[in-house]
Structures are given as C-alpha cells and as structure tokens.
Write a protein that holds these residues in place. Structure first.
Motif, PDB file in Angstrom:
ATOM      1  N   SER A  77       0.830  -1.201   0.000  1.00 53.26           N
ATOM      2  CA  SER A  77       0.000   0.000   0.000  1.00 53.26           C
ATOM      3  C   SER A  77       0.867   1.254   0.000  1.00 53.26           C
ATOM      4  O   SER A  77       2.009   1.239   0.472  1.00 53.26           O
ATOM      5  N   PHE A  78       0.299   2.326  -0.529  1.00 54.25           N
ATOM      6  CA  PHE A  78       1.051   3.571  -0.626  1.00 54.25           C
ATOM      7  C   PHE A  78       1.506   4.063   0.742  1.00 54.25           C
ATOM      8  O   PHE A  78       2.643   4.507   0.909  1.00 54.25           O
ATOM      9  N   PHE A  79       0.642   3.985   1.740  1.00 49.48           N
ATOM     10  CA  PHE A  79       0.984   4.495   3.063  1.00 49.48           C
ATOM     11  C   PHE A  79       2.058   3.641   3.740  1.00 49.48           C
ATOM     12  O   PHE A  79       2.927   4.163   4.433  1.00 49.48           O
ATOM     13  N   SER A  80       2.030   2.338   3.512  1.00 49.73           N
ATOM     14  CA  SER A  80       3.084   1.476   4.047  1.00 49.73           C
ATOM     15  C   SER A  80       4.417   1.806   3.396  1.00 49.73           C
ATOM     16  O   SER A  80       5.461   1.876   4.054  1.00 49.73           O
ATOM     17  N   ARG A  81       4.356   2.012   2.087  1.00 51.44           N
ATOM     18  CA  ARG A  81       5.574   2.364   1.360  1.00 51.44           C
ATOM     19  C   ARG A  81       6.123   3.703   1.841  1.00 51.44           C
ATOM     20  O   ARG A  81       7.330   3.868   2.019  1.00 51.44           O
ATOM     21  N   MET A  82       5.244   4.669   2.050  1.00 51.66           N
ATOM     22  CA  MET A  82       5.665   5.973   2.535  1.00 51.66           C
ATOM     23  C   MET A  82       6.331   5.867   3.894  1.00 51.66           C
ATOM     24  O   MET A  82       7.330   6.543   4.164  1.00 51.66           O
ATOM     25  N   LEU A  83       5.800   5.017   4.759  1.00 55.87           N
ATOM     26  CA  LEU A  83       6.377   4.846   6.091  1.00 55.87           C
ATOM     27  C   LEU A  83       7.814   4.366   6.002  1.00 55.87           C
ATOM     28  O   LEU A  83       8.706   4.906   6.654  1.00 55.87           O
ATOM     29  N   PHE A  84       8.061   3.350   5.182  1.00 54.90           N
ATOM     30  CA  PHE A  84       9.417   2.829   5.040  1.00 54.90           C
ATOM     31  C   PHE A  84      10.345   3.844   4.381  1.00 54.90           C
ATOM     32  O   PHE A  84      11.519   3.945   4.726  1.00 54.90           O
ATOM     33  N   VAL A  85       9.816   4.601   3.436  1.00 61.48           N
ATOM     34  CA  VAL A  85      10.614   5.652   2.793  1.00 61.48           C
ATOM     35  C   VAL A  85      11.032   6.700   3.817  1.00 61.48           C
ATOM     36  O   VAL A  85      12.198   7.116   3.865  1.00 61.48           O
ATOM     37  N   LEU A  86      10.104   7.132   4.655  1.00 57.57           N
ATOM     38  CA  LEU A  86      10.415   8.150   5.665  1.00 57.57           C
ATOM     39  C   LEU A  86      11.405   7.614   6.697  1.00 57.57           C
ATOM     40  O   LEU A  86      12.295   8.344   7.159  1.00 57.57           O
ATOM     41  N   LEU A  87      11.266   6.343   7.071  1.00 58.59           N
ATOM     42  CA  LEU A  87      12.231   5.738   7.995  1.00 58.59           C
ATOM     43  C   LEU A  87      13.634   5.758   7.400  1.00 58.59           C
ATOM     44  O   LEU A  87      14.625   5.980   8.106  1.00 58.59           O
ATOM     45  N   TYR A  88      13.711   5.526   6.114  1.00 60.16           N
ATOM     46  CA  TYR A  88      15.008   5.514   5.445  1.00 60.16           C
ATOM     47  C   TYR A  88      15.572   6.925   5.291  1.00 60.16           C
ATOM     48  O   TYR A  88      16.747   7.178   5.579  1.00 60.16           O
ATOM     49  N   VAL A  89      14.726   7.849   4.837  1.00 61.56           N
ATOM     50  CA  VAL A  89      15.187   9.224   4.602  1.00 61.56           C
ATOM     51  C   VAL A  89      15.685   9.859   5.901  1.00 61.56           C
ATOM     52  O   VAL A  89      16.712  10.550   5.913  1.00 61.56           O
ATOM     53  N   PHE A  90      14.980   9.638   6.993  1.00 61.64           N
ATOM     54  CA  PHE A  90      15.337  10.273   8.262  1.00 61.64           C
ATOM     55  C   PHE A  90      16.028   9.300   9.203  1.00 61.64           C
ATOM     56  O   PHE A  90      15.891   9.389  10.428  1.00 61.64           O
ATOM     57  N   SER A  91      16.792   8.375   8.620  1.00 56.75           N
ATOM     58  CA  SER A  91      17.588   7.450   9.422  1.00 56.75           C
ATOM     59  C   SER A  91      18.737   8.201  10.088  1.00 56.75           C
ATOM     60  O   SER A  91      19.078   9.334   9.728  1.00 56.75           O
ATOM     61  N   PHE A  92      19.340   7.563  11.066  1.00 55.08           N
ATOM     62  CA  PHE A  92      20.424   8.197  11.822  1.00 55.08           C
ATOM     63  C   PHE A  92      21.586   8.579  10.914  1.00 55.08           C
ATOM     64  O   PHE A  92      22.220   9.617  11.091  1.00 55.08           O
ATOM     65  N   TYR A  93      21.864   7.741   9.926  1.00 59.93           N
ATOM     66  CA  TYR A  93      22.967   8.018   9.000  1.00 59.93           C
ATOM     67  C   TYR A  93      22.763   9.356   8.309  1.00 59.93           C
ATOM     68  O   TYR A  93      23.651  10.209   8.281  1.00 59.93           O
ATOM     69  N   ASN A  94      21.585   9.554   7.730  1.00 56.27           N
ATOM     70  CA  ASN A  94      21.324  10.786   6.982  1.00 56.27           C
ATOM     71  C   ASN A  94      21.278  12.013   7.883  1.00 56.27           C
ATOM     72  O   ASN A  94      21.747  13.086   7.503  1.00 56.27           O
ATOM     73  N   MET A  95      20.713  11.869   9.068  1.00 49.61           N
ATOM     74  CA  MET A  95      20.609  13.010   9.968  1.00 49.61           C
ATOM     75  C   MET A  95      21.960  13.361  10.598  1.00 49.61           C
ATOM     76  O   MET A  95      22.197  14.498  10.992  1.00 49.61           O
ATOM     77  N   GLU A  96      22.859  12.400  10.667  1.00 52.16           N
ATOM     78  CA  GLU A  96      24.193  12.675  11.181  1.00 52.16           C
ATOM     79  C   GLU A  96      25.072  13.332  10.123  1.00 52.16           C
ATOM     80  O   GLU A  96      25.831  14.255  10.404  1.00 52.16           O
ATOM     81  N   TYR A  97      24.925  12.869   8.879  1.00 53.56           N
ATOM     82  CA  TYR A  97      25.842  13.328   7.840  1.00 53.56           C
ATOM     83  C   TYR A  97      25.329  14.529   7.064  1.00 53.56           C
ATOM     84  O   TYR A  97      25.803  14.802   5.958  1.00 53.56           O
ATOM     85  N   TYR A  98      24.382  15.276   7.627  1.00 53.13           N
ATOM     86  CA  TYR A  98      24.022  16.552   7.008  1.00 53.13           C
ATOM     87  C   TYR A  98      25.226  17.480   7.012  1.00 53.13           C
ATOM     88  O   TYR A  98      25.345  18.372   6.177  1.00 53.13           O
ATOM     89  N   ARG A  99      26.157  17.274   7.948  1.00 59.34           N
ATOM     90  CA  ARG A  99      27.340  18.135   8.050  1.00 59.34           C
ATOM     91  C   ARG A  99      28.411  17.753   7.025  1.00 59.34           C
ATOM     92  O   ARG A  99      29.424  18.443   6.908  1.00 59.34           O
ATOM     93  N   ALA A 100      28.195  16.666   6.328  1.00 58.43           N
ATOM     94  CA  ALA A 100      29.080  16.266   5.227  1.00 58.43           C
ATOM     95  C   ALA A 100      28.179  15.847   4.062  1.00 58.43           C
ATOM     96  O   ALA A 100      28.012  14.659   3.788  1.00 58.43           O
ATOM     97  N   PRO A 101      27.560  16.817   3.382  1.00 60.29           N
ATOM     98  CA  PRO A 101      26.497  16.516   2.409  1.00 60.29           C
ATOM     99  C   PRO A 101      26.917  15.572   1.297  1.00 60.29           C
ATOM    100  O   PRO A 101      26.072  14.864   0.748  1.00 60.29           O
TER     101      PRO A 101
END
Length: 311
Positions: A139-163
């Motif tokens: 379902s679209f909403f299930s897919r969106m949930l996993f996408v958001l989990l991936y986009v805002f994972s710790f890796y991405n939120m940590e490495y904003y300082r090294a884009p």
C-alpha cells in the motif's frame, strides 16, 4: 485511447510522488524551524566538517560551474595546487551539485538546508523506486512509512554536516536492487552501472556499501547453492566497476593518505586504523542506513523464492 491512458497514469504517478515528497519537505522544514535555521532564523548549517571543508569546496565548485576556475587546478591554493584529489574526495561530480549552478555565489552557505533537502528527496525517491519494483502490491501508506524511515535514518541526519556522503544513501537502494537482479537473474548491467556511479559520486564511503554486499553475499552463499553460480559474475562486475572508476578513487585515496590525519602511513595496519573500523558510532550509522532495507531482504529471501521468481 492509449494517449489518454498514458496521461491518466502519468497524472496518478505525479500525484503519488507529490504525496511522497510533501512529508519529507515538511519534516525537514520543521527541523530547521526548531533549530532556527535559515529561513526560520539566523542559524546556519555549518557544523564541523561543513564549515571547515565542505562549504569552501562548494564555493570552489560554484566558481567552476560558472567558468571562473578549473576543476582540477586552483591558483588560489598555495600559489597553484592540484585539486583532483580534493574534487574526488568531496564528490564534486555528483549530479546533485548542479544545484549550485542556479544560485548566486553569495547564497552558497545559506542555501545548504535547501541543498540537503534536495538530496533527501532524491534518497526518498530512490528507495520508493526499489519498493515499487519489489513490492508492487504494498500500500502507498506502508511504502511511505518505510521511505520516511530511510530518509530520516540516523545516517542521513548525522551526515548533514558532510552533504557529499548523503549520495551513498541515494545510491544504496539502487545498488542493492542491481545486486539482487544479478544474483537472481544473472542480469548485471544495473549492478555495474550503479556501483560505478556510487564510486564517482561518493567514493570515500563506498566501503560501507562493500561491507554490506560482502555480508549479504556470505549469507546467501550459505543459504542457496545457486548463488555460487553467480559468484564469479558478481566478482567480475565488481572488479570492472573498480577499474572503470580508478581515475576517481585513486587520486582521492592519494589525497586522503597524504593528509595530516593519515600521517602519510601506508601500511595495512595504519590504513585499518584510519578507517576506524572499531568505532561504534560508525556502525550505528551504518545500521541506521540499512535497517529499513533489511526487512525487505529477509522478506525476499524467506517468502518470495528469490531465485525462482525474478523481481
């Protein structure tokens, strides 16, 4: 009739992508608002390495894009210096960097939140592409949930300082999709191209992807005999990707090892220590990058009969 059908499908996909992008944009803007970062205050995203290294390189890139400087040589550095190593080290060939062509030079520093947002949207779309390929009935909403989990994972939120390292998160799902196509179907073009692109865009952190591929290959070799038939092809395509991108990673590696941090030590033990393989924080970031996809890997292996029903 076919044109109308195509237009309806195009409109539906456009709305779907808009609905996927909107929460990414909203969540990122809320974070900037909470931290009083431009445009919600006078704060700048210039923490750590970004202030000291990344932003000066993006200013240099702006000059290159607008014909003011040469990509591989800069007279502003020590009466003239070879920039090849620094260019590859900072991922200056990333397609995301075209962003800097469309803004004034004086906006480079203050535009970093928008630049990072563009990358986060790209990361979300690459993840969504793979989920659509693997799980068309999700379902679209299930897919969106996993996408958001991936986009805002710790890796991405940590490495904003090294884009430049965010490019790895963008390519990670696509490389893994190509990897599984190679293993299951023997089709290796996607794997070869995506792995080569990853090295070009962000060679410094490609070792994380290599560790992930090595780990998954080892697991699959134990579980499935058929994987052994694809192992030689996997090794050949991986070596080809390394050779094709040698002009990228070799100057970058030389640049890193000639730095003060590396101490000009070239021994295996020194290289091992320079990578900080035992640093717990690095593995936490790596797990943060891989957790969402891990669920899907186990689902594919256990439920989809990966080597009998291609994706």
């Amino acid at each position: 009739m076919e044109i109308k059908k195509f237009l309806r499908k195009l409109w539906r996909k456009t709305l779907e992508y808009a609905a996927l992008i909107c929460p990414i944009v909203l969540l990122w803007l809320v974070m900037c608002w909470l931290k009083e970062v431009v445009p919600f205050g006078n704060g700048l995203i210039d923490y750590g390495d970004m202030k000291e290294q990344s932003e000066p390189m993006y200013l240099f890139l702006w000059d290159v894009l607008h014909g003011r400087k040469n990509l591989f040589f800069d007279w502003s550095t020590s009466l003239g210096g070879n920039m090849a190593g620094a260019v590859w080290h900072f991922g200056m060939l990333s397609p995301f960097n075209i962003f800097f062509y469309f803004i004034p030079r004086s906006w480079v520093v203050v535009s970093m939140p928008y630049y990072i947002l563009v990358k986060l949207i790209g990361i979300g779309l690459s993840m969504d592409y793979v989920l659509n390929k693997w799980f068309a009935k999700l379902s679209f909403f299930s897919r969106m949930l996993f996408v958001l989990l991936y986009v805002f994972s710790f890796y991405n939120m940590e490495y904003y300082r090294a884009p430049m390292w965010l490019d790895l998160a963008f390519m990670f799902p696509i490389v893994m999709y190509g990897f599984f196509r190679l293993i299951s179907e023997g089709k290796s073009r996607c794997y070869l191209i995506s792995l080569s692109m990853t090295v070009v865009m962000s060679f410094q952190h490609t070792y994380m992807l290599a560790l992930c591929i090595l780990l998954i290959t080892g697991i699959l070799l134990v579980l499935y005999k058929k994987v052994r038939e694809r192992l030689l092809l996997l090794c050949i395509r991986t070596i080809e990707a390394v050779l094709l991108t040698g002009v990228i990673w070799l100057p970058g590696v030389i640049h890193i090892f000639s730095s003060k941090r590396a101490g000009r030590n070239w021994g295996i033990y020194d290289i091992w220590n320079a990578v900080w393989i035992n640093y717990p924080g690095r593995w936490v970031k790596l797990l943060g990058l891989g957790i969402p996809l891990t669920f899907f890997f186990f689902y594919i292996i256990n439920c989809c009969h990966i080597f009998h029903n291609p994706f």
